[in-house]
Structures are given as structure tokens and as C-alpha cells.
Design a protein around this motif. Structure first.
Motif, PDB file in Angstrom:
ATOM      1  N   LEU A   1      -5.928  12.607   1.537  1.00 20.68           N
ATOM      2  CA  LEU A   1      -4.919  11.662   1.210  1.00 20.68           C
ATOM      3  C   LEU A   1      -5.690  10.523   0.773  1.00 20.68           C
ATOM      4  CD1 LEU A   1      -2.243  11.995   3.520  1.00 20.68           C
ATOM      5  CD2 LEU A   1      -1.973  13.211   1.593  1.00 20.68           C
ATOM      6  N   ILE A   2      -5.635   9.261   0.032  1.00 22.96           N
ATOM      7  CA  ILE A   2      -6.092   8.554  -0.264  1.00 22.96           C
ATOM      8  C   ILE A   2      -4.793   6.852   0.512  1.00 22.96           C
ATOM      9  CG2 ILE A   2      -7.593   8.839  -2.049  1.00 22.96           C
ATOM     10  CD1 ILE A   2      -5.696   7.691  -3.762  1.00 22.96           C
ATOM     11  N   LEU A   3      -5.620   5.915   0.585  1.00 19.55           N
ATOM     12  CA  LEU A   3      -4.781   5.373   0.242  1.00 19.55           C
ATOM     13  C   LEU A   3      -4.961   3.988  -1.207  1.00 19.55           C
ATOM     14  CD1 LEU A   3      -2.980   3.055   2.376  1.00 19.55           C
ATOM     15  CD2 LEU A   3      -5.628   1.966   3.193  1.00 19.55           C
ATOM     16  N   GLN A   4      -4.297   3.598  -0.921  1.00 23.11           N
ATOM     17  CA  GLN A   4      -3.917   3.150  -2.985  1.00 23.11           C
ATOM     18  C   GLN A   4      -2.896   2.164  -2.441  1.00 23.11           C
ATOM     19  OE1 GLN A   4      -2.860   5.934  -5.921  1.00 23.11           O
ATOM     20  NE2 GLN A   4      -0.939   5.438  -5.522  1.00 23.11           N
ATOM     21  N   THR A   5      -3.006   1.298  -3.661  1.00 20.19           N
ATOM     22  CA  THR A   5      -2.153  -0.005  -3.800  1.00 20.19           C
ATOM     23  C   THR A   5      -0.707   1.029  -4.483  1.00 20.19           C
ATOM     24  OG1 THR A   5      -2.411  -0.833  -6.196  1.00 20.19           O
ATOM     25  CG2 THR A   5      -3.459  -2.276  -4.040  1.00 20.19           C
ATOM     26  N   THR A   6       0.346   0.095  -4.213  1.00 18.91           N
ATOM     27  CA  THR A   6       1.401   0.141  -4.534  1.00 18.91           C
ATOM     28  C   THR A   6       1.259   0.350  -6.519  1.00 18.91           C
ATOM     29  OG1 THR A   6       2.668  -1.863  -4.109  1.00 18.91           O
ATOM     30  CG2 THR A   6       2.987  -0.430  -2.800  1.00 18.91           C
ATOM     31  N   GLU A   7       0.816  -0.113  -7.097  1.00 20.24           N
ATOM     32  CA  GLU A   7       0.437  -0.350  -7.892  1.00 20.24           C
ATOM     33  C   GLU A   7      -0.157   0.956  -8.740  1.00 20.24           C
ATOM     34  OE1 GLU A   7      -1.039  -3.641  -6.287  1.00 20.24           O
ATOM     35  OE2 GLU A   7       1.175  -4.405  -6.817  1.00 20.24           O
ATOM     36  N   GLY A   8      -1.290   1.090  -7.595  1.00 23.10           N
ATOM     37  CA  GLY A   8      -1.963   2.554  -7.837  1.00 23.10           C
ATOM     38  C   GLY A   8      -3.766   2.618  -7.649  1.00 23.10           C
TER      39      GLY A   8
ATOM     40  N   TYR B   1       0.733  -1.333  -0.053  1.00 22.75           N
ATOM     41  CA  TYR B   1       0.123   0.249  -0.044  1.00 22.75           C
ATOM     42  C   TYR B   1       0.468   0.951   0.336  1.00 22.75           C
ATOM     43  CZ  TYR B   1      -3.526  -2.906   1.964  1.00 22.75           C
ATOM     44  OH  TYR B   1      -4.326  -4.085   1.782  1.00 22.75           O
ATOM     45  N   GLU B   2      -0.145   2.367  -0.286  1.00 19.44           N
ATOM     46  CA  GLU B   2       1.633   3.664   0.188  1.00 19.44           C
ATOM     47  C   GLU B   2       0.291   4.666  -0.062  1.00 19.44           C
ATOM     48  OE1 GLU B   2       3.326   3.925  -3.422  1.00 19.44           O
ATOM     49  OE2 GLU B   2       1.740   4.404  -4.511  1.00 19.44           O
ATOM     50  N   LEU B   3       0.441   6.203   0.390  1.00 19.41           N
ATOM     51  CA  LEU B   3      -0.830   6.879  -0.011  1.00 19.41           C
ATOM     52  C   LEU B   3      -0.714   7.677  -1.481  1.00 19.41           C
ATOM     53  CD1 LEU B   3      -0.046   8.057   4.275  1.00 19.41           C
ATOM     54  CD2 LEU B   3      -1.652   6.990   3.386  1.00 19.41           C
ATOM     55  N   ALA B   4      -1.350   8.601  -0.840  1.00 17.11           N
ATOM     56  CA  ALA B   4      -1.580   9.879  -2.039  1.00 17.11           C
ATOM     57  C   ALA B   4      -1.845  10.723  -2.138  1.00 17.11           C
ATOM     58  CB  ALA B   4      -1.667   8.780  -3.699  1.00 17.11           C
TER      59      ALA B   4
ATOM     60  N   THR C   1     -10.340   7.156   1.263  1.00 12.50           N
ATOM     61  CA  THR C   1      -9.610   8.242   1.585  1.00 12.50           C
ATOM     62  C   THR C   1      -8.989   7.179   3.122  1.00 12.50           C
ATOM     63  OG1 THR C   1     -11.335   8.254   2.995  1.00 12.50           O
ATOM     64  CG2 THR C   1     -11.571   9.321   0.834  1.00 12.50           C
ATOM     65  N   VAL C   2      -7.863   8.210   3.797  1.00 12.65           N
ATOM     66  CA  VAL C   2      -7.573   7.775   5.215  1.00 12.65           C
ATOM     67  C   VAL C   2      -8.483   7.765   5.961  1.00 12.65           C
ATOM     68  CG1 VAL C   2      -4.958   8.062   4.214  1.00 12.65           C
ATOM     69  CG2 VAL C   2      -6.483  10.118   5.057  1.00 12.65           C
ATOM     70  N   VAL C   3      -9.063   9.131   5.708  1.00 13.74           N
ATOM     71  CA  VAL C   3     -10.806   9.343   6.248  1.00 13.74           C
ATOM     72  C   VAL C   3     -11.481   8.094   6.758  1.00 13.74           C
ATOM     73  CG1 VAL C   3     -12.825  10.682   7.101  1.00 13.74           C
ATOM     74  CG2 VAL C   3     -10.674  11.980   5.761  1.00 13.74           C
ATOM     75  N   GLU C   4     -11.644   7.083   5.486  1.00 14.96           N
ATOM     76  CA  GLU C   4     -12.492   6.066   5.851  1.00 14.96           C
ATOM     77  C   GLU C   4     -11.834   5.118   6.415  1.00 14.96           C
ATOM     78  OE1 GLU C   4     -14.821   5.402   1.963  1.00 14.96           O
ATOM     79  OE2 GLU C   4     -12.758   6.185   1.482  1.00 14.96           O
ATOM     80  N   ILE C   5     -10.643   5.326   6.825  1.00 14.96           N
ATOM     81  CA  ILE C   5      -9.842   4.040   8.142  1.00 14.96           C
ATOM     82  C   ILE C   5      -9.541   4.406   9.203  1.00 14.96           C
ATOM     83  CG2 ILE C   5      -8.942   2.292   6.042  1.00 14.96           C
ATOM     84  CD1 ILE C   5      -5.975   3.587   5.859  1.00 14.96           C
ATOM     85  N   GLY C   6     -10.327   5.785   9.491  1.00 18.37           N
ATOM     86  CA  GLY C   6      -9.846   6.419  10.555  1.00 18.37           C
ATOM     87  C   GLY C   6      -8.971   7.298  10.806  1.00 18.37           C
ATOM     88  N   GLN C   7      -8.174   7.597  10.380  1.00 18.40           N
ATOM     89  CA  GLN C   7      -6.390   8.895   9.861  1.00 18.40           C
ATOM     90  C   GLN C   7      -6.404   9.484   9.477  1.00 18.40           C
ATOM     91  OE1 GLN C   7      -4.166   6.902  12.042  1.00 18.40           O
ATOM     92  NE2 GLN C   7      -5.961   5.038  12.374  1.00 18.40           N
ATOM     93  N   PRO C   8      -7.458  10.597   9.563  1.00 18.82           N
ATOM     94  CA  PRO C   8      -7.702  11.720   8.799  1.00 18.82           C
ATOM     95  C   PRO C   8      -6.416  12.662   8.544  1.00 18.82           C
ATOM     96  CG  PRO C   8      -9.367  12.182  11.178  1.00 18.82           C
ATOM     97  CD  PRO C   8      -8.477  10.943  11.142  1.00 18.82           C
TER      98      PRO C   8
END
Length: 114
Positions: free
Chosen positions: A56-63, A47-50, A68-75
């Protein structure tokens, strides 16, 4: 960088849904001390942040965008406050005021507070 049992084995790529990602990555977010530290741990898991739009979003390293980071409780605002600087390459008006990012309360008001 600790990995979880069987991580990467047999083609397992980790969870893809926000609810599962919240639990799977909570320890990594909680123990990160800086953006580059967090990115390294996330990338080891695929994974990676972009930066996207105003957040910010969380995405796979493939893109592949996952959530979103908010959706996983990490604003991102909470992460910026904790790390003391905005996400690299992402200009955010909610960035904490520091000398490193060019804004220091004792020097001048940030442009969004005019």
C-alpha cells in the motif's frame, strides 16, 4: 473527524515527506477501527491509501504518490491483522484467514500454504 488547526487554510496541504507524515498521521492510524474509517480520516486531510504492487502507498487525493505505508511506520500486514480483512480491492497473500475473505483455517488451507 477532527482536523488540526489551520488545516486547509491558506492553501496548506499538509506534509509530503515520510518523516513528517509519520508524526502528522500517527493519531489517525492509531485510532482507526476499519479501512473505511481510516480512508475517511485521511481523505479529510487530503491523503488516501492505494494498492500498488504488493503493498500500500499513501498518496494525495489528487493521486500524487508520497510514500509506502512501511515508510511511515504503518506496515499493511499490521493494519490487515488489526482490521481483520485485507485492504479493499487488494489481493494480498499475507491476508489474515477469515470467513469474510474466503479463507478459514478450519475449512481449508489458504492457497499460498499448499
Amino acid at each position: 473527524m477532527a482536523t488540526r488547526p489551520l488545516e486547509g487554510a491558506f492553501g496548506y496541504k499538509g506534509p509530503r515527506k515520510p518523516h513528517a507524515l509519520t508524526a502528522y498521521l500517527a493519531h489517525d492510524f492509531a485510532n482507526a477501527t476499519a479501512w473505511d474509517d481510516l480512508q475517511a480520516v485521511l481523505r479529510a486531510k487530503g491523503y488516501e491509501l492505494a494498492a500498488r504492487g504488493g503493498g500500500l502507498i499513501l498518496q494525495t487525493t489528487e493521486g500524487e504518490r508520497l510514500c509506502t505505508v512501511v515508510e511511515i511506520g504503518q506496515p499493511s500486514s499490521r493494519l490487515m491483522k488489526r482490521f481483520g480483512v485485507p485492504f479493499p480491492g487488494h489481493a494480498c497473500p499475507r491476508a489474515p484467514a477469515t470467513r469474510d475473505n474466503g479463507f478459514c483455517p478450519s475449512d481449508r488451507k489458504p492457497p499460498w500454504k499448499n
